[in-house]
Every structure is written in structure tokens, then in C-alpha cells.
Enzyme design. Structure first.
Site, mmCIF file in Angstrom:
data_model
loop_
_atom_site.group_PDB
_atom_site.id
_atom_site.type_symbol
_atom_site.label_atom_id
_atom_site.label_comp_id
_atom_site.label_asym_id
_atom_site.label_seq_id
_atom_site.Cartn_x
_atom_site.Cartn_y
_atom_site.Cartn_z
ATOM 1 N N LYS A 89 -52.552 91.342 -1.676
ATOM 2 C CA LYS A 89 -53.131 90.675 -2.844
ATOM 3 C C LYS A 89 -54.578 91.086 -3.129
ATOM 4 O O LYS A 89 -54.998 91.130 -4.272
ATOM 5 C CB LYS A 89 -53.051 89.154 -2.677
ATOM 6 C CG LYS A 89 -51.641 88.627 -2.920
ATOM 7 C CD LYS A 89 -51.642 87.114 -3.017
ATOM 8 C CE LYS A 89 -50.341 86.582 -3.588
ATOM 9 N NZ LYS A 89 -49.198 86.737 -2.662
ATOM 10 N N GLU A 111 -55.301 80.627 -10.851
ATOM 11 C CA GLU A 111 -54.482 79.473 -10.496
ATOM 12 C C GLU A 111 -53.725 79.859 -9.243
ATOM 13 O O GLU A 111 -53.491 81.043 -8.970
ATOM 14 C CB GLU A 111 -53.526 79.091 -11.625
ATOM 15 C CG GLU A 111 -52.212 79.824 -11.640
ATOM 16 C CD GLU A 111 -52.325 81.282 -12.017
ATOM 17 O OE1 GLU A 111 -53.152 81.599 -12.891
ATOM 18 O OE2 GLU A 111 -51.584 82.098 -11.452
ATOM 19 N N SER A 377 -45.655 93.545 3.087
ATOM 20 C CA SER A 377 -46.679 93.057 2.144
ATOM 21 C C SER A 377 -47.731 92.160 2.786
ATOM 22 O O SER A 377 -48.852 92.082 2.290
ATOM 23 C CB SER A 377 -46.006 92.327 0.984
ATOM 24 O OG SER A 377 -45.164 91.289 1.455
HETATM 25 C C1 LIG Z 1 -47.869 86.786 -2.885
HETATM 26 C C2 LIG Z 1 -47.080 87.561 -1.910
HETATM 27 C C3 LIG Z 1 -45.876 88.203 -2.264
HETATM 28 C C4 LIG Z 1 -45.248 88.094 -3.614
HETATM 29 O O1 LIG Z 1 -45.994 88.609 -4.682
HETATM 30 P P1 LIG Z 1 -45.600 89.982 -5.401
HETATM 31 O O2 LIG Z 1 -46.425 89.973 -6.636
HETATM 32 O O3 LIG Z 1 -44.131 89.955 -5.677
HETATM 33 O O4 LIG Z 1 -45.958 91.075 -4.469
HETATM 34 C C5 LIG Z 1 -45.222 88.953 -1.297
HETATM 35 N N1 LIG Z 1 -45.692 89.047 -0.046
HETATM 36 C C6 LIG Z 1 -46.843 88.437 0.336
HETATM 37 C C7 LIG Z 1 -47.301 88.588 1.728
HETATM 38 C C8 LIG Z 1 -47.559 87.672 -0.579
HETATM 39 O O5 LIG Z 1 -48.691 87.077 -0.185
#
Ligand SMILES: *Cc1c(COP(=O)(O)O)cnc(C)c1O
Length: 395
Positions: A89, A111, A377
């Protein structure tokens, strides 16, 4: 043809569905983005923060133990869990916060539902010395006390939202209202490839560094492009971030959505798998809605996948057949959460565990000369109490 077009359309998806009064703000942002995205000074400054502050480039790690256990394809992990803050993020929040600063804004607003985007925004705002206010439903604040405190520590102000259902969608409405009233000083920082144009384009631009690094790294390690890339999909920013660089290649791209308690149960967040077209939060995309167009409540054990919409670009790519979509249930994600922790010593975010589960299933079917890259992610520290509860462990 490169998409989106000048109206922010991915053929029938995307666009700018916003009230007339918001258009000047959106257009100012679009002009600012177009100007600075190519500006060498902007690119240099962003590069500085991505390297020195966020910790990029992140490794592409060969998960040897997991691959051996699976007994099929080689599985690599793109380690976005190692980005400062614990997820991808920050790539986006740093990009937008720097853009806001260059555009002369003093303040960013955001938000947040579970708090992850709010925290990432607070980090970027503190680093770039911008004021930061985060709208959050009071129900969400109660559930996410730790993230509320984290944001507070980093000098962000939390604005409790008590309207409607006291959750994310009400917080979005309030943030929009704030932006409208304070556009001279304020940038509205959206956290995924959703919202009106230019947000889906802009967030992709700030996340596509994931795929650019991955391409170089896999060529270095394997000499060829991967057979598959797998990413979880909430709004879709980590997915498009790793996919974008490979859209023109013969690489299978798989988006994994939240199957929750099973698609049949109706309690899920699998928008691409089970949604229909409509307009939500300023963009046309696939949505979870009933036959009267009322937005359904989504559900997932992974807070980041619990959203009834999805980025318009992913709707387009799925419809075109360039993106494969599938879903993984809560229970399956928990299994992958445990598996990756045990085999590799890497505790994944519950969101990322969805992608890991699918990669393991896919890997079992493929030969040993094939490679799969999973976009990991985020890290799972934020999820350990939820996981303990789901597994019946008392901490
Ligand atoms: C917020 C988040 C997501 C989902 O958001 P995307 O916009 O689909 O990437 C996925 N994995 C993690 C670790 C997150 O914090």
C-alpha cells in the site's frame, strides 16, 4: 492501444461518474498527475522515498521448501510484505502524497475500513510532512483499535463517521464531502485502482514498480518469463501492480478473490467471479449488487479483500479473457497461512494467503520446469489475533 483512453475508459468500464460539483477537483488532479508523472524531479524524489524509506526493491524469493512440498512448479514470492508498513500500500500512498505536495496541497485525507490504508496514508503523510485526516466508521474504529492508535502515533487525525452503517462506505461519502469543501488545500488519497478517473490509472502507475522489478528479477534467476503470476484481488492494486508489466507477454495472470464462506453462501467478496456491471464510487465496473442495484455487503476473513467492487481495469481484463479469475475460501486461506508460515518462516497477510493457496493448487498440476510467481502483498502480523480466534486458539 493503451488503456484507459482519455476519458478514463477501459472500453465499457471505468470513467468518471461523479457529481458535477466534484468535477473541478477531479480535473485539477488529472492535470497535476499528467504533469508530474513525467517530471524528472518528481520521479527522482519518488525514487528516493521508495528506496530510502520504503525499502525497495523488494526481493523475488524462491520458496524452495514450499515448492518441494508441492512437488510441481517452482514457486517464487514477490516480497511486498517487506515494504515499510508491511504491505504494497505504501507504494501508492507515497506516490499520491508526493504528488499532492508538488501540487501545493498541505493536507491529505483518506478513508479506511480495516485501517490498513489509513495507516499507509499516515506513514506517507508523516514522511512528507503533510497534514493527514482519516475518515473511519465508528464500528470499524471499535474493531480496529490498534490501527487507530497507530495512526494517532503518526500524527494523523481520525474523524469518526457515525452516519449510515458506520463503516467504510459511509466514510467514503464523508471524505468526498470534505474534498469538495477543501479542494484548494486538500488531496483525497484513494487506496486502490477504484474511484473515478484518474485514480485507477494513477494508482496503477504507482504500483506497477512491483511488476517492473519482478520482470528483471525473474529473468536474472530463471532466464525466462514465468508461466503464471498469481495475486489476490480486493480493489485490485497489488494485482495490477504486478500484472501490468506482463500484459503483452505469454504469461498466465490469475486474480484470486475472497470466497469467504463459499460463493453459494452469498458471504464473499468475489466481485469478478460473481458480480454484475454497475457504477460504484465513481467508476463503472463489476459489483456485488442485487437485482435492484443495491450494493450487497461483502464478506471475507481478510479485511483487505472485503469490498463489493473491483477496479475497472480488472473487470475489463477478465471480460477480455486476459485475466483468469478464481476464488479461495476463508478456510483455504487459513490453510495457506499456516503452510507458508511453517514451510518458509514467512507469515503472510490473510489477503496474500488467498493467492498462496491458489498457487499451491496450480503448482501441483504443473511440471517442475514451470514457474509461478505469487505477489505476497503483505505480512501477516496484523492478522495473528484473527487467525488465532479462527483456529480456536486462546491467546
Ligand atoms: C489492502 C490489501 C490488499 C487488497 O488491496 P488491493 O488493492 O486489491 O491490492 C491485499 N493485500 C494486502 C496485504 C492489503 O493490505
Amino acid at each position: 492501444m493503451s488503456l484507459p483512453d482519455e476519458h478514463g475508459k477501459f472500453i465499457e468500464y471505468g470513467g468518471k461518474f461523479a457529481p458535477e460539483v466534484l468535477m473541478p477537483a477531479i480535473e485539477e488532479l488529472e492535470r497535476g498527475f499528467r504533469r508530474y508523472v513525467k517530471d524528472p524531479g518528481f520521479r527522482r524524489d519518488l525514487g528516493y522515498y521508495l528506496e530510502e524509506f520504503a525499502g525497495r526493491p523488494t526481493p523475488l524469493y524462491y520458496a524452495e521448501n514450499l515448492s518441494k512440498k508441492v512437488g510441481g512448479a517452482k514457486i517464487y514470492l514477490k516480497r511486498e510484505d517487506l515494504v515499510h508498513g508491511g504491505a504494497h500500500k505504501l507504494n501508492n500512498t507515497l506516490g499520491q502524497a508526493l504528488l499532492a505536495k508538488k501540487m501545493g496541497k498541505e493536507r491529505v485525507i483518506a478513508e479506511t475500513g480495516a485501517g490498513q490504508h489509513g495507516v499507509a496514508t499516515a506513514i506517507a503523510a508523516a514522511a512528507l510532512d503533510l497534514d493527514c485526516e482519516v475518515y473511519m466508521g465508528t464500528d470499524d474504529m471499535e474493531r480496529q483499535k490498534l490501527n487507530v492508535f497507530r495512526m494517532d502515533l503518526m500524527n494523523a487525525e481520525i474523524i469518526p463517521v457515525e452516519s449510515g452503517s458506520c463503516t467504510l462506505k459511509d466514510a467514503i461519502n464523508e471524505a468526498m464531502r470534505d474534498w469538495l469543501a477543501n479542494v484548494e488545500t486538500t488531496h483525497y488519497l484513494i487506496g486502490s485502482i477504484v474511484g473515478p478517473h484518474p485514480y485507477p490509472l494513477m494508482v496503477r502507475e504507482f504500483q506497477r514498480i512491483i511488476g517492473e522489478e519482478t520482470r528483471k528479477q525473474i529473468i536474472d534467476k530463471e532466464g525466462v518469463l514465468p508461466d503464471y503470476i498469481v495475486a489476490c484481488v480486493g480493489g485490485g492494486s497489488n494485482a495490477i501492480g504486478i500484472f501490468h508489466e506482463f500484459l503483452g507477454d505469454e504469461v498466465g495472470l490469475v486474480g484470486v478473490e475472497a470466497g469467504g464462506r463459499g460463493i453459494e453462501s452469498g458471504e464473499h467478496g468475489a466481485t469478478l467471479c460473481a458480480g454484475t456491471s454497475g457504477v460504484l464510487h465513481g467508476t463503472c465496473s463489476k459489483l456485488l449488487q442485487d437485482r435492484y442495484g443495491q450494493i450487497k455487503i461483502s464478506y471475507s476473513i481478510a479485511a483487505g479483500l472485503d469490498y463489493p467492487g473491483v477496479g475497472p481495469e480488472l473487470s475489463y481484463l477478465a471480460e477480455k479473457g486476459r485475466l483468469e479469475v478464481t476464488s479461495v475460501t476463508d478456510d483455504e486461506a487459513l490453510e495457506a497461512f499456516k503452510l507458508l508460515s511453517r514451510e518458509e518462516g514467512i507469515v503472510p497477510a490473510l489477503e496474500s494467503a488467498h493467492a498462496v493457496y491458489h498457487a499451491v493448487e496450480l503448482g501441483e498440476e504443473l511440471d517442475e520446469d514451470k514457474t509461478i510467481i505469487v505477489n505476497l502483498s503483505g505480512r501477516g502480523d496484523k492478522d495473528v489475533s484473527v487467525v488465532a480466534e479462527a483456529l480456536g486458539v486462546k491467546l
